[in-house]
Design a protein around this motif. Structure first.
Motif, PDB file in Angstrom:
ATOM      1  N   TRP A 163       0.789  -1.296  -0.062  1.00 58.81           N
ATOM      2  CA  TRP A 163       0.065   0.084  -0.024  1.00 58.81           C
ATOM      3  C   TRP A 163       0.937   1.331  -0.029  1.00 58.81           C
ATOM      4  N   ALA A 164       2.196   1.234   0.860  1.00 62.06           N
ATOM      5  CA  ALA A 164       2.977   2.329   0.822  1.00 62.06           C
ATOM      6  C   ALA A 164       3.582   2.743  -0.513  1.00 62.06           C
ATOM      7  N   VAL A 165       3.873   1.493  -1.288  1.00 65.15           N
ATOM      8  CA  VAL A 165       4.604   1.478  -2.561  1.00 65.15           C
ATOM      9  C   VAL A 165       3.649   2.250  -3.692  1.00 65.15           C
ATOM     10  N   ILE A 166       2.449   1.809  -3.525  1.00 66.13           N
ATOM     11  CA  ILE A 166       1.460   2.375  -4.641  1.00 66.13           C
ATOM     12  C   ILE A 166       1.144   3.917  -4.250  1.00 66.13           C
ATOM     13  N   GLY A 167       1.563   4.393  -2.777  1.00 67.32           N
ATOM     14  CA  GLY A 167       1.249   5.764  -2.502  1.00 67.32           C
ATOM     15  C   GLY A 167       2.374   6.457  -3.167  1.00 67.32           C
ATOM     16  N   ALA A 168       3.459   5.773  -3.016  1.00 70.23           N
ATOM     17  CA  ALA A 168       4.510   6.460  -3.525  1.00 70.23           C
ATOM     18  C   ALA A 168       4.495   6.712  -4.930  1.00 70.23           C
ATOM     19  N   GLY A 169       4.104   5.722  -5.560  1.00 67.89           N
ATOM     20  CA  GLY A 169       4.047   5.931  -7.192  1.00 67.89           C
ATOM     21  C   GLY A 169       3.014   6.838  -7.657  1.00 67.89           C
ATOM     22  N   THR A 170       1.895   6.928  -6.985  1.00 68.16           N
ATOM     23  CA  THR A 170       0.656   7.913  -7.052  1.00 68.16           C
ATOM     24  C   THR A 170       1.326   9.291  -6.989  1.00 68.16           C
ATOM     25  N   ALA A 171       1.912   9.849  -5.874  1.00 74.82           N
ATOM     26  CA  ALA A 171       2.521  11.063  -5.680  1.00 74.82           C
ATOM     27  C   ALA A 171       3.608  11.446  -6.772  1.00 74.82           C
ATOM     28  N   ALA A 172       4.329  10.545  -7.359  1.00 78.42           N
ATOM     29  CA  ALA A 172       5.371  10.716  -8.398  1.00 78.42           C
ATOM     30  C   ALA A 172       4.656  11.337  -9.764  1.00 78.42           C
ATOM     31  N   VAL A 173       3.655  10.542  -9.828  1.00 71.99           N
ATOM     32  CA  VAL A 173       2.919  10.791 -11.186  1.00 71.99           C
ATOM     33  C   VAL A 173       1.891  12.132 -10.838  1.00 71.99           C
ATOM     34  N   LEU A 174       1.188  12.328  -9.985  1.00 74.43           N
ATOM     35  CA  LEU A 174       0.137  13.514  -9.683  1.00 74.43           C
ATOM     36  C   LEU A 174       0.778  14.685  -9.497  1.00 74.43           C
TER      37      LEU A 174
END
Length: 455
Positions: free
Chosen positions: A317-328
């Motif tokens: 769940w934390a990895v998905i949050g990190a990737g989301t921030a890098a895109v958005l």
């Protein structure tokens, strides 16, 4: 430094208004999932999937209509009115006892949000015209959303030890009211007047810019990656914690907080990285991280029982949050770079609608397919969708993407600029920061610079 932004009085108030509304929305995210579980039990994923699909339908349809008339209303009072509507609707949610009532109230609530968000996003570059300050404001906005994702579930988890989840909706309403008060005390410039045209012309201008700008076509693919991974978090967390991990309401909040923590770490580090590398490599790295996160989730969904799965789930769940921030986080920078001020509200609204069109695809998959076929099949499907999105982004967004382009115009179509060079009987050539607008309707094939010559 992001903290230097807060010396701007109007930005500080608007940012605080955003934070207040976001924290209210975060409490609703937790409460809505638990309400769906209370009313539908094992079918909660299908109920949430349907509710969020309704939300996406509203976002896709309403935002372009709002953008068509965004320059015709005082933006400050418009934003305040939308916050009031959202507060009233949220206060009705604790009193419902039928699933269909969730769907009706979500439709009304998200109609107001679909009008609010792109209007708010288009205000920020008018308040902070400096490019570097605006870049940091984008990171601050993502950090605010991250802190909401991190702290709202923690606050909800603490509150749920003392009160029913229904009271979380009251917290949401309070957040919207505080936001409305802060907005009404902020000096918000009205929108730049866009050229007059038919309703159809106004409503499609943002879509036309998207269709003609290569970097924005690549952004569409990245939107799909974010939606595929984010649907796992938004739709499947409740059922995964309660039915697979055997957790409680607090466990749901803990996984959502882990997702927020991953987002926060990346959002804090991005301003300097964006200054050095630019948006494209950062956003593509974020998309790759999301695909990797989905792959890890698939492996987790096939694992046998064991307490270790909690730690693994928190990491995924934390990895998905990190990737989301890098895109958005860099998305607003990309949109600003791709539009004139007069077209900016329409372009932000187009991104709002098109990004949520991606969620409209992935939410039903996450909700309905999970109910019918389980987590593994669903997450494999979403990983395939994410893979298609990142492949499209790589192909559509050129590696070499300069702001200034040298290009040709037919003589007589627009007034030539001072640096324009006549290259033949029909054309002249000049160089400037290129965006799609009324004078530039197609993306040019770059032409070599030529030495200046007398006309």
């Amino acid at each position: 430094m992001i903290t230097s932004l807060f010396t701007h009085r109007d930005y500080l108030r608007l940012f605080t208004a955003q934070v207040s509304a976001l924290f209210g929305t975060g409490l609703t995210t937790v409460a809505l999932g638990l309400l769906a579980y209370e009313l539908a039990d094992a079918d909660a994923a299908a109920v949430l999937g349907t509710a969020l699909t309704i939300k996406m339908l509203v976002y896709v349809m309403v935002a372009p209509i709002v953008a068509a008339y965004a320059d015709r209303f005082p933006r400050r009072f418009f934003l305040v009115g939308l916050n009031v509507i959202r507060a009233v609707v949220v206060m009705a949610l604790p009193f419902i006892d039928q699933i269909w009532q969730i769907y009706v109230l979500i439709a009304v609530l998200q109609t107001a949000s679909a009008a609010f968000t792109p209007t708010y996003q288009a205000v920020i570059p008018d308040i902070l015209p400096d490019e570097r300050e605006y870049t940091r404001a984008l990171s601050a906005a993502q950090l605010a959303a991250t802190m909401e994702t991190l702290l709202s579930p923690m606050l909800a988890a603490a509150a749920l030890t003392l009160i029913s989840f229904h009271w979380l909706f009251v917290g949401t309403a309070i957040g919207f009211v505080i936001s409305a008060v802060l907005v009404i005390t902020t000096r918000i410039p009205d929108a730049h007047a866009a050229p007059q045209g038919t309703f159809r012309d106004r409503i499609v201008v943002g879509m036309r810019i998207f269709a003609a700008t290569p970097r924005l076509r690549g952004l569409l693919g990245l939107n799909l990656v974010v939606a595929a991974a984010g649907s796992v978090i938004m739709v499947n967390t409740v059922n995964y914690v309660r039915d697979t991990l055997g957790g409680t309401q607090s466990g749901v909040a803990m996984l959502l907080a882990a997702n927020g923590f991953g987002t926060m770490i990346i959002a804090l580090s991005l301003p300097g990285v964006l200054d050095r590398l630019g948006a494209r490599p950062v956003m593509l790295a974020g998309a790759a991280t999301l695909v990797a996160g989905l792959g890890s989730g698939i492996a987790l969904s096939t694992a046998e029982t064991g307490e270790w799965r909690w730690g693994a789930a928190i990491a995924v769940w934390a990895v998905i949050g990190a990737g989301t921030a890098a895109v958005l986080t860099p998305t607003g920078q990309v949109l600003r770079r791709s539009s004139r001020p007069a077209d900016r509200p329409a372009l932000f609204a187009a991104q709002f609608s098109l990004s949520h069109l991606a969620w409209l695809i992935t939410y039903p998959i996450a909700g309905w397919l999970t109910t019918a076929a389980g987590f593994t099949t669903t997450w494999v499907t979403l990983a395939a969708v994410a893979g298609a999105g990142i492949t499209a982004a790589l192909r559509l967004w050129p590696r070499h993407d300069p702001a200034e382009l040298t290009h040709l115009h037919e003589i007589g179509t627009i007034d030539p600029t001072a640096d324009a060079i006549r290259v033949d009987e029909r054309h002249y050539q000049h160089t400037h920061v290129f965006v799609i607008d009324t004078d530039h309707r197609r993306w040019p094939t770059p032409t070599p610079r030529q030495p200046a010559m007398a006309s």
